[in-house]
Design an enzyme around this catalytic site. Structure first.
Site, PDB file in Angstrom:
ATOM      1  N   ILE A 259      -2.358  -7.444  -1.747  1.00  0.00           N
ATOM      2  CA  ILE A 259      -2.379  -8.128  -0.446  1.00  0.00           C
ATOM      3  C   ILE A 259      -3.257  -9.373  -0.457  1.00  0.00           C
ATOM      4  O   ILE A 259      -3.083 -10.271   0.366  1.00  0.00           O
ATOM      5  CB  ILE A 259      -2.812  -7.146   0.672  1.00  0.00           C
ATOM      6  CG1 ILE A 259      -2.460  -7.714   2.045  1.00  0.00           C
ATOM      7  CG2 ILE A 259      -4.287  -6.780   0.560  1.00  0.00           C
ATOM      8  CD1 ILE A 259      -2.471  -6.723   3.161  1.00  0.00           C
TER       9      ILE A 259
ATOM     10  N   GLY B 293      -0.589   4.880  -0.862  1.00  0.00           N
ATOM     11  CA  GLY B 293      -1.707   5.424  -0.087  1.00  0.00           C
ATOM     12  C   GLY B 293      -1.282   6.580   0.805  1.00  0.00           C
ATOM     13  O   GLY B 293      -0.150   7.079   0.727  1.00  0.00           O
ATOM     14  N   GLN B 294      -2.207   7.001   1.688  1.00  0.00           N
ATOM     15  CA  GLN B 294      -1.976   8.195   2.503  1.00  0.00           C
ATOM     16  C   GLN B 294      -0.728   8.044   3.378  1.00  0.00           C
ATOM     17  O   GLN B 294       0.116   8.937   3.415  1.00  0.00           O
ATOM     18  CB  GLN B 294      -3.196   8.488   3.392  1.00  0.00           C
ATOM     19  CG  GLN B 294      -3.118   9.870   4.044  1.00  0.00           C
ATOM     20  CD  GLN B 294      -3.937  10.000   5.321  1.00  0.00           C
ATOM     21  OE1 GLN B 294      -4.434   9.026   5.869  1.00  0.00           O
ATOM     22  NE2 GLN B 294      -4.074  11.215   5.801  1.00  0.00           N
TER      23      GLN B 294
ATOM     24  N   ILE C 238      -0.717  -1.844  -6.129  1.00  0.00           N
ATOM     25  CA  ILE C 238      -1.610  -2.627  -6.986  1.00  0.00           C
ATOM     26  C   ILE C 238      -1.779  -1.896  -8.318  1.00  0.00           C
ATOM     27  O   ILE C 238      -1.686  -0.662  -8.357  1.00  0.00           O
ATOM     28  CB  ILE C 238      -2.998  -2.873  -6.329  1.00  0.00           C
ATOM     29  CG1 ILE C 238      -3.610  -1.562  -5.829  1.00  0.00           C
ATOM     30  CG2 ILE C 238      -2.930  -3.905  -5.225  1.00  0.00           C
ATOM     31  CD1 ILE C 238      -5.065  -1.682  -5.418  1.00  0.00           C
TER      32      ILE C 238
ATOM     33  N   TYR D 271     -15.116  -1.516   9.439  1.00  0.00           N
ATOM     34  CA  TYR D 271     -13.738  -1.060   9.637  1.00  0.00           C
ATOM     35  C   TYR D 271     -13.250  -1.470  11.028  1.00  0.00           C
ATOM     36  O   TYR D 271     -12.188  -2.072  11.185  1.00  0.00           O
ATOM     37  CB  TYR D 271     -13.704   0.457   9.478  1.00  0.00           C
ATOM     38  CG  TYR D 271     -12.336   1.097   9.577  1.00  0.00           C
ATOM     39  CD1 TYR D 271     -11.359   0.831   8.629  1.00  0.00           C
ATOM     40  CD2 TYR D 271     -12.043   1.995  10.597  1.00  0.00           C
ATOM     41  CE1 TYR D 271     -10.117   1.449   8.707  1.00  0.00           C
ATOM     42  CE2 TYR D 271     -10.812   2.612  10.675  1.00  0.00           C
ATOM     43  CZ  TYR D 271      -9.844   2.340   9.726  1.00  0.00           C
ATOM     44  OH  TYR D 271      -8.619   2.954   9.796  1.00  0.00           O
TER      45      TYR D 271
ATOM     46  N   GLY E  51       0.844  -1.210   0.000  1.00  0.00           N
ATOM     47  CA  GLY E  51       0.000   0.000   0.000  1.00  0.00           C
ATOM     48  C   GLY E  51       0.865   1.241   0.000  1.00  0.00           C
ATOM     49  O   GLY E  51       0.543   2.241   0.656  1.00  0.00           O
TER      50      GLY E  51
ATOM     51  N   LYS F 292     -10.402  -4.144  12.246  1.00  0.00           N
ATOM     52  CA  LYS F 292      -9.250  -3.675  13.031  1.00  0.00           C
ATOM     53  C   LYS F 292      -9.118  -4.450  14.345  1.00  0.00           C
ATOM     54  O   LYS F 292      -8.016  -4.832  14.733  1.00  0.00           O
ATOM     55  CB  LYS F 292      -9.334  -2.161  13.281  1.00  0.00           C
ATOM     56  CG  LYS F 292      -9.087  -1.320  12.029  1.00  0.00           C
ATOM     57  CD  LYS F 292      -7.694  -1.527  11.469  1.00  0.00           C
ATOM     58  CE  LYS F 292      -7.392  -0.690  10.260  1.00  0.00           C
ATOM     59  NZ  LYS F 292      -6.144  -1.068   9.569  1.00  0.00           N
TER      60      LYS F 292
HETATM   61  C1  AKB Z   1     -10.763   6.909   9.350  1.00  0.00           C
HETATM   62  O1  AKB Z   1     -11.322   7.992   9.611  1.00  0.00           O
HETATM   63  O2  AKB Z   1     -11.343   5.938   8.861  1.00  0.00           O
HETATM   64  C2  AKB Z   1      -9.298   6.767   9.708  1.00  0.00           C
HETATM   65  C3  AKB Z   1      -9.110   6.264  11.102  1.00  0.00           C
HETATM   66  C4  AKB Z   1      -9.236   7.159  12.240  1.00  0.00           C
HETATM   67  O3  AKB Z   1      -8.846   5.125  11.283  1.00  0.00           O
HETATM   68  N1  AKB Z   1      -8.635   8.018   9.516  1.00  0.00           N
END
Ligand code: AKB
Length: 317
Positions: free
Chosen positions: A54, A11-12, A34, A142, A8, A146
């Site tokens: 990945i 990316g940012q 990618i 998300y 990655g 995580k």
């Molecule tokens: C998001 O806002 O999804 C990310 C984070 C805080 O994980 N910047």
């Protein structure tokens, strides 16, 4: 010598971390990307690059083998708001991808850094000064990936001795590569609007506090945790780290000090607002400070001066 694969890398975080790693280490710092997200300019010219999807374990293994990689930075992920729109893809990248990375790391004896997030916390987590060890009960895909990623990474350390380490990132703010689809993105976008002389339309309500961090501190965290002596570690996956906490009005007022005619209006995005409401107001990062010496350098005002300076230079007519 250190040989690192950054998955990655365009990316940012990856675009800046890869360059920083190349400025520190003299080994192979491989920019994994990618197709469609190819590295360009300095990132392409200053070191090796390889296609590393990945979700393709063989590509990861072949690159690790070819460049004798000892450390993998696994930065592939969908951010929180996009992950809500594409939950199946978020799982595929976040979990199937992490599993591929950990398996290659187990076989080839690599250390692995995988960023976690304030997104691991949920509605029933203590909101203020959120402790290191507390309820992780997110209701976003998300957050689910995580938390699962933290657990899986710890499992690979305990069961197989893979040197996995991680931090829970707050919103990262940078003028280099914009984030895509996060809940904290407003705190980046607001600087672009101010620097371009535009009115900022804020998608997050006043009084919504979230932890944020300037990218130079974030990059240092990625490197310092991997360099740290693990003898002092009580935790691994993942450490709370913090630098500043603010709501939209506070960052707006801070920017207005330097751009007096800057205007902001609110137009709340219900998806992002719901995610932000479920996240902590501020994290307690004592464990990171004690176990590996974490300390941020930028507060809100220092970040604002640097961000505005860089962006105003870029957009000046
Ligand atoms: C998001 O806002 O999804 C990310 C984070 C805080 O994980 N910047």
């Amino acid at each position: 010598m250190k040989n690192v694969l950054v998955i990655g890398s365009t990316g940012q975080i990856g675009s800046e971390l890869t360059m920083k790693l190349r400025s520190i280490y003299n080994g192979n710092i491989v920019a994994g990307y990618i197709p469609g997200c190819e590295p360009k300019g300095e990132l392409l010219e200053s070191g090796p690059a390889a296609v590393v999807d990945i979700t393709n374990a063989q590509q990861i293994a072949d690159t690790v083998e070819k460049y004798e990689i000892d450390t993998i930075y696994n930065l592939a992920a969908l951010l929180s708001a996009v992950a809500e729109q594409k939950p199946q893809l978020a799982w595929k990248i976040g979990m199937d991808g992490l599993f591929n990375v950990l398996e290659v790391a187990r076989e080839k004896k690599c250390a692995v850094f995988t960023p976690s997030s304030i997104g691991v916390f949920g509605d029933n987590t203590p909101k203020d000064n959120t402790p290191q060890d507390t309820i992780r009960n997110p209701r976003t895909m998300y957050g689910v990936t995580k938390v699962s990623g933290e657990l899986l990474s710890d499992y690979y350390f305990i069961r197989f001795g893979v040197d996995t380490r991680s931090v829970r990132f707050p919103g990262l703010i940078s003028y280099v590569t914009p984030p895509g689809g996060g809940t904290t993105d407003y705190a980046v976008d607001i600087y672009y609007a101010a620097a371009k002389g535009e009115t900022f339309v804020c998608p997050i309500k006043e009084n919504t506090f979230m932890d944020m961090m300037y990218m130079p501190d974030g990059l240092r965290a990625c490197i310092e945790i991997m360099e740290a002596d693990p003898a002092k570690f009580i935790h691994r996956n993942s450490f709370n780290i913090a630098a500043m906490s603010f709501d939209p009005q506070i960052i707006y007022n801070n920017i207005k000090k330097y751009v007096p005619d800057f205007e902001m209006i609110y137009q709340v995005d219900p998806l992002r607002q719901a995610i932000a409401d479920s996240w902590p107001n501020s994290l307690d990062d004592t464990c990171a400070r004690q176990e590996w010496g974490w300390k941020p350098e930028y507060d809100l005002d220092a970040m604002t001066r640097d961000m505005l300076g860089k962006l105003q230079e870029r957009f000046k007519k």
